[in-house]
Design an enzyme around this catalytic site. Structure first.
Site, PDB file in Angstrom:
ATOM      1  N   ASN A  99       0.808  -1.225   0.000  1.00  0.00           N
ATOM      2  CA  ASN A  99       0.000   0.000   0.000  1.00  0.00           C
ATOM      3  C   ASN A  99       0.840   1.274   0.000  1.00  0.00           C
ATOM      4  O   ASN A  99       0.427   2.291  -0.541  1.00  0.00           O
ATOM      5  CB  ASN A  99      -0.924  -0.030   1.226  1.00  0.00           C
ATOM      6  CG  ASN A  99      -1.557   1.320   1.512  1.00  0.00           C
ATOM      7  OD1 ASN A  99      -2.537   1.697   0.899  1.00  0.00           O
ATOM      8  ND2 ASN A  99      -0.972   2.071   2.451  1.00  0.00           N
ATOM      9  N   TYR A 163       2.814   9.056 -11.965  1.00  0.00           N
ATOM     10  CA  TYR A 163       1.954   8.241 -11.091  1.00  0.00           C
ATOM     11  C   TYR A 163       1.232   7.167 -11.902  1.00  0.00           C
ATOM     12  O   TYR A 163       1.174   5.998 -11.513  1.00  0.00           O
ATOM     13  CB  TYR A 163       0.954   9.166 -10.394  1.00  0.00           C
ATOM     14  CG  TYR A 163       0.112   8.510  -9.334  1.00  0.00           C
ATOM     15  CD1 TYR A 163       0.685   8.010  -8.164  1.00  0.00           C
ATOM     16  CD2 TYR A 163      -1.271   8.393  -9.480  1.00  0.00           C
ATOM     17  CE1 TYR A 163      -0.091   7.415  -7.180  1.00  0.00           C
ATOM     18  CE2 TYR A 163      -2.060   7.799  -8.504  1.00  0.00           C
ATOM     19  CZ  TYR A 163      -1.472   7.315  -7.349  1.00  0.00           C
ATOM     20  OH  TYR A 163      -2.250   6.728  -6.375  1.00  0.00           O
ATOM     21  N   LYS A 167       1.422   3.067 -11.505  1.00  0.00           N
ATOM     22  CA  LYS A 167       0.255   2.235 -11.173  1.00  0.00           C
ATOM     23  C   LYS A 167      -0.084   1.279 -12.314  1.00  0.00           C
ATOM     24  O   LYS A 167      -0.591   0.171 -12.078  1.00  0.00           O
ATOM     25  CB  LYS A 167      -0.943   3.127 -10.806  1.00  0.00           C
ATOM     26  CG  LYS A 167      -0.730   3.920  -9.514  1.00  0.00           C
ATOM     27  CD  LYS A 167      -0.450   3.024  -8.309  1.00  0.00           C
ATOM     28  CE  LYS A 167      -0.387   3.788  -6.996  1.00  0.00           C
ATOM     29  NZ  LYS A 167      -0.137   2.920  -5.827  1.00  0.00           N
TER      30      LYS A 167
HETATM   31  P1  NAP Z   1      -1.135   8.772   2.428  1.00  0.00           P
HETATM   32  O1  NAP Z   1      -2.274   9.239   3.223  1.00  0.00           O
HETATM   33  O2  NAP Z   1      -0.163   9.753   1.875  1.00  0.00           O
HETATM   34  O3  NAP Z   1      -0.335   7.673   3.302  1.00  0.00           O
HETATM   35  C1  NAP Z   1       0.799   7.082   2.765  1.00  0.00           C
HETATM   36  C2  NAP Z   1       1.294   6.001   3.687  1.00  0.00           C
HETATM   37  O4  NAP Z   1       2.407   5.374   3.042  1.00  0.00           O
HETATM   38  C3  NAP Z   1       1.787   6.517   5.009  1.00  0.00           C
HETATM   39  O5  NAP Z   1       1.508   5.574   6.029  1.00  0.00           O
HETATM   40  C4  NAP Z   1       3.315   6.624   4.810  1.00  0.00           C
HETATM   41  O6  NAP Z   1       4.035   6.414   6.019  1.00  0.00           O
HETATM   42  C5  NAP Z   1       3.548   5.450   3.887  1.00  0.00           C
HETATM   43  N1  NAP Z   1       4.740   5.591   3.084  1.00  0.00           N
HETATM   44  C6  NAP Z   1       5.017   6.489   2.108  1.00  0.00           C
HETATM   45  N2  NAP Z   1       6.239   6.276   1.602  1.00  0.00           N
HETATM   46  C7  NAP Z   1       6.744   5.211   2.273  1.00  0.00           C
HETATM   47  C8  NAP Z   1       7.949   4.493   2.202  1.00  0.00           C
HETATM   48  N3  NAP Z   1       8.906   4.840   1.344  1.00  0.00           N
HETATM   49  N4  NAP Z   1       8.124   3.430   3.019  1.00  0.00           N
HETATM   50  C9  NAP Z   1       7.163   3.055   3.909  1.00  0.00           C
HETATM   51  N5  NAP Z   1       5.996   3.712   4.019  1.00  0.00           N
HETATM   52  C10 NAP Z   1       5.789   4.765   3.212  1.00  0.00           C
HETATM   53  O7  NAP Z   1      -1.604   7.932   1.150  1.00  0.00           O
HETATM   54  P2  NAP Z   1      -2.978   7.136   0.896  1.00  0.00           P
HETATM   55  O8  NAP Z   1      -3.921   8.052   0.239  1.00  0.00           O
HETATM   56  O9  NAP Z   1      -3.386   6.403   2.113  1.00  0.00           O
HETATM   57  O10 NAP Z   1      -2.468   6.119  -0.240  1.00  0.00           O
HETATM   58  C11 NAP Z   1      -2.159   4.777   0.041  1.00  0.00           C
HETATM   59  C12 NAP Z   1      -2.095   4.021  -1.285  1.00  0.00           C
HETATM   60  O11 NAP Z   1      -3.329   4.161  -1.986  1.00  0.00           O
HETATM   61  C13 NAP Z   1      -1.000   4.519  -2.235  1.00  0.00           C
HETATM   62  O12 NAP Z   1      -0.405   3.432  -2.900  1.00  0.00           O
HETATM   63  C14 NAP Z   1      -1.775   5.370  -3.222  1.00  0.00           C
HETATM   64  O13 NAP Z   1      -1.149   5.460  -4.474  1.00  0.00           O
HETATM   65  C15 NAP Z   1      -3.080   4.610  -3.299  1.00  0.00           C
HETATM   66  N6  NAP Z   1      -4.214   5.403  -3.765  1.00  0.00           N
HETATM   67  C16 NAP Z   1      -4.649   6.491  -3.065  1.00  0.00           C
HETATM   68  C17 NAP Z   1      -5.722   7.226  -3.560  1.00  0.00           C
HETATM   69  C18 NAP Z   1      -6.281   8.430  -2.848  1.00  0.00           C
HETATM   70  O14 NAP Z   1      -7.119   9.125  -3.452  1.00  0.00           O
HETATM   71  N7  NAP Z   1      -5.908   8.713  -1.618  1.00  0.00           N
HETATM   72  C19 NAP Z   1      -6.341   6.835  -4.758  1.00  0.00           C
HETATM   73  C20 NAP Z   1      -5.855   5.735  -5.433  1.00  0.00           C
HETATM   74  C21 NAP Z   1      -4.797   5.018  -4.927  1.00  0.00           C
HETATM   75  P3  NAP Z   1       5.058   7.508   6.619  1.00  0.00           P
HETATM   76  O15 NAP Z   1       4.251   8.712   6.946  1.00  0.00           O
HETATM   77  O16 NAP Z   1       5.664   6.856   7.805  1.00  0.00           O
HETATM   78  O17 NAP Z   1       6.052   7.762   5.520  1.00  0.00           O
END
Ligand code: NAP
Length: 255
Positions: A99, A163, A167
Site C-alpha cells: 500500500n 503516477y 500504477k
Molecule cells: P497517504 O495518506 O499519503 O499515506 C501514505 C502512507 O504510506 C503513510 O503511512 C506513509 O508512512 C507510507 N509511506 C510512504 N512512503 C513510504 C515508504 N517509502 N516506506 C514506507 N511507508 C511509506 O496515502 P494514501 O492516500 O493512504 O495512499 C495509500 C495508497 O493508496 C497509495 O499506494 C496510493 O497510491 C493509493 N491510492 C490512493 C488514492 C487516494 O485518493 N488517496 C487513490 C488511489 C490510490 P510515513 O508517513 O511513515 O512515511
C-alpha cells in the site's frame, strides 16, 4: 503444492498480514479492518512512528497482536528486514498488502528526475521486492497478496504521467504474479481506487476537485474504510477463487 491457508475453516486469529504504509490513510484503515477480522497485523511506516504505534494499540483493542516495523519500502534491504522482523515475531506471514505509495504530479517537462526515481522506487520497485519476500514465505502454505493500485493505472489524467506509469506497472505486475504464483496457492490481486479522502489528495486544488466530482457518477470521494472493505473481501472466503484481477472502485469515475 502446500496446504492453502485460505480455507474458511482456518482459524482467523492465527493469520498474519503485513500492510505497508499503514501509519495513516488507506493503509491504516486496512490494518484496522483486518484486526477487526481477527488477523494479526504488522504495521509498516517510514517516518510516522508515533501514528504507527497508535495504530498498533488500536489493532490490539480488537484482541489481535500487532507490531510496528520501520522500513523505507524504497529500499530492498529494509523490506527484507521488515519481513524478517515480522516472521521472527509471528512465525508466519499469510497476507501482504502493498500500500505504501506516493504521488508527485507534474506535467511531463516539469518532472524532476529525483521525483521520477522516488515514485518508481516506492510505487513499483518497493511493491516488487515485497512481493518477492512474501512469495518466499508463502510458497509452502499459500497466501494472498493485494496491491493497492489506482484508477490512474488505466485512466489518463493530465499531469499524472509518473503516477499513472507506476500504477500501470503495478497492474501488470499483479497479473503476471497471479500466473506465476497460482501454483503455490497464492492469489495476487490489485485494488484500484479513485479519489479517496486521505492526506494524499489534499494537494488537489479545490476547483479541480469540484471538476472531478462532477465526473464521478456517485458524486463523492470514497473513504479509506471502503477500500479496506474490498481488501478484506479479497483476503476472506469471498476471495478464494479470485486472482489476477484489478478491482476498480472509483464511484464510476473511469466509466
Ligand atoms: P497517504 O495518506 O499519503 O499515506 C501514505 C502512507 O504510506 C503513510 O503511512 C506513509 O508512512 C507510507 N509511506 C510512504 N512512503 C513510504 C515508504 N517509502 N516506506 C514506507 N511507508 C511509506 O496515502 P494514501 O492516500 O493512504 O495512499 C495509500 C495508497 O493508496 C497509495 O499506494 C496510493 O497510491 C493509493 N491510492 C490512493 C488514492 C487516494 O485518493 N488517496 C487513490 C488511489 C490510490 P510515513 O508517513 O511513515 O512515511
Amino acid at each position: 503444492m502446500g496446504e492453502s491457508v485460505n480455507t474458511a475453516s482456518q482459524e482467523a486469529a492465527k493469520r498474519v498480514a503485513i500492510v505497508t504504509g499503514s501509519s495513516r490513510g488507506i493503509g491504516k484503515a486496512i490494518a484496522l479492518r483486518l484486526a477487526k477480522e481477527g488477523i494479526n497485523v504488522v504495521i509498516n511506516y517510514n517516518s510516522s512512528e508515533g501514528p504507527a504505534l497508535e495504530v498498533v494499540e488500536k489493532c490490539k483493542e480488537y484482541g489481535v497482536d500487532a507490531i510496528a516495523v520501520k522500513a523505507n519500502t524504497a529500499d530492498q534491504k529494509e523490506i527484507g528486514n521488515l519481513f524478517r522482523e515480522a516472521f521472527k515475531y509471528f512465525g508466519q506471514i499469510d497476507y501482504l498488502v502493498n500500500n505504501a505509495g506516493v504521488v508527485d504530479d507534474a506535467y511531463l517537462m516539469m518532472v524532476p528526475k529525483d521525483s521520477l526515481d522516488r515514485s518508481f522506487e516506492i510505487n513499483v520497485k518497493g511493491y516488487f521486492y515485497a512481493c518477492q519476500s512474501a512469495a518466499l514465505k508463502m510458497m509452502k502454505r499459500g497466501g494472498r497478496i493485494v496491491n493497492i493500485s489506482s484508477v490512474s493505472g488505466r485512466m489518463a489524467l493530465a499531469g499524472q504521467s509518473v503516477y499513472s506509469a507506476t500504477k500501470g506497472a503495478v497492474n501488470s505486475l499483479t497479473q503476471v504474479l497471479a500466473k506465476e504464483l497460482g501454483q503455490y496457492g497464492i492469489t495476487v490481486n490489485a485494488v484500484a481506487p479513485g479519489f479517496i479522502q486521505t492526506e494524499m489528495i489534499d494537494a488537489v486544488p479545490e476547483e479541480k476537485m469540484q471538476e472531478y466530482l462532477k465526473a464521478i457518477p456517485l458524486g463523492r470521494q470514497g473513504t479509506a474504510d471502503e477500500v479496506a472493505e474490498v481488501v478484506n473481501m479479497l483476503l476472506g472466503p469471498a476471495g478464494d477463487y479470485i486472482t489476477g484481477q484489478i478491482i476498480t472502485m472509483d464511484g464510476g469515475l473511469s466509466l
